[in-house]
Design a protein around this motif. Sequence first.
Motif, mmCIF file in Angstrom:
data_model
loop_
_atom_site.group_PDB
_atom_site.id
_atom_site.type_symbol
_atom_site.label_atom_id
_atom_site.label_comp_id
_atom_site.label_asym_id
_atom_site.label_seq_id
_atom_site.Cartn_x
_atom_site.Cartn_y
_atom_site.Cartn_z
ATOM 1 N N SER A 24 0.833 -1.206 0.000
ATOM 2 C CA SER A 24 0.000 0.000 0.000
ATOM 3 C C SER A 24 0.865 1.251 0.000
ATOM 4 C CB SER A 24 -0.924 -0.014 1.217
ATOM 5 O OG SER A 24 -1.651 1.187 1.322
ATOM 6 N N ARG A 25 1.928 1.239 0.789
ATOM 7 C CA ARG A 25 2.831 2.395 0.835
ATOM 8 C C ARG A 25 3.542 2.583 -0.503
ATOM 9 N NH1 ARG A 25 5.899 1.876 6.742
ATOM 10 N NH2 ARG A 25 4.034 2.203 8.031
ATOM 11 N N GLU B 66 2.527 2.011 -3.375
ATOM 12 C CA GLU B 66 1.621 2.505 -4.419
ATOM 13 C C GLU B 66 1.066 3.891 -4.097
ATOM 14 O OE1 GLU B 66 -1.259 -0.570 -4.437
ATOM 15 O OE2 GLU B 66 0.107 -2.096 -5.264
ATOM 16 N N ASP B 67 1.353 4.406 -2.925
ATOM 17 C CA ASP B 67 0.798 5.692 -2.492
ATOM 18 C C ASP B 67 1.896 6.758 -2.490
ATOM 19 O OD1 ASP B 67 -0.343 7.871 -1.270
ATOM 20 O OD2 ASP B 67 -1.196 6.766 0.412
ATOM 21 N N MET C 214 1.947 9.674 -1.465
ATOM 22 C CA MET C 214 1.959 10.485 -0.253
ATOM 23 C C MET C 214 2.606 9.761 0.921
ATOM 24 S SD MET C 214 0.532 13.209 -1.349
ATOM 25 C CE MET C 214 -0.014 14.170 0.049
ATOM 26 N N ARG C 215 2.735 8.433 0.811
ATOM 27 C CA ARG C 215 3.298 7.668 1.932
ATOM 28 C C ARG C 215 4.511 6.844 1.532
ATOM 29 N NH1 ARG C 215 -0.032 3.828 4.678
ATOM 30 N NH2 ARG C 215 -0.845 3.226 2.645
ATOM 31 N N ARG C 216 4.979 7.028 0.298
ATOM 32 C CA ARG C 216 6.105 6.229 -0.183
ATOM 33 C C ARG C 216 7.371 6.482 0.627
ATOM 34 N NH1 ARG C 216 6.215 7.063 -6.186
ATOM 35 N NH2 ARG C 216 4.193 6.035 -6.027
#
Length: 272
Positions: free
Chosen positions: A154-155, A157-158, A160-162
């Motif tokens: 999830s991180r 692919e995001d 804002m949180r990579r």
Amino acid sequence: MRKRLYESELKELQARLVDMQAWVQQTGARIVVIFEGRDAAGKGSTIKRVSEYLNPRVTRVVALPTPSERDKTRWYFQRYVPHLPAAGEIVLMDRSWYNRAGVEHVMGYCTNEQYHRFLHQAPIFERMLVEDGIILLKYWFSVSDVEQEARFRSRAEDPMRRWKLSPNDVLSITRWEDYSRAKDTMFVHTDIPEAPWFEVDSDDKRRSRINMIAHLLSQVPYELVERTDIQVPPRPESGGYVRPPRDWTTHVPDHAAEVEARHAALRSAEHG
């Protein structure tokens, strides 16, 4: 845990944290809360909820970077001592001296001698803190391998949180059993009566935050503090002050107005 119930209970617990902080300020108590666990176990998001409504001058979050070359030559605990609380302060440690028992040991960033010295000295160091009056609470956030991998993906692919995903984090998937053994050994040596470990099941993030905060509040012997009633005085009549012309200063452009105009134009086009 259902979102509406979670948010309602979280607000109530956060209000109690504010009460606890007032007691800490009044009594001069000192609190250290350690947040440890595997990568993506939910430590950071829980710290965010704990500190959200607290005064940052009273409650500090400590997340130390990789030790410098100078740090590596000092007594291991020395770099943490300056961050311990003074009277009336709370310190939330996003990882702590237990880096040595976890990532440093598993990834080979310390020698076996340094590792075993840590396991011997950590209980001594923590007993000294508790004997001096510090309330020391240690939480281990436990996440399953399946949930950890899902959070990593999830991180990744995001955008804002990579930033929360590092090469070391990804390696922890391939070293799962090594980290498990390191955690078990750490508990054997450092789960002491004066400063026990408290394990938080964190596959359900909402439930883990509620459980951790409620437990924290139960471990601090705080009492409600009577607060001074602050009265907002009436604004006095003008004494003749005239504000200088607005074009004398440089203003931030009204980006919000541009956004509103674009939004209005899009809505007009959709309905026109």
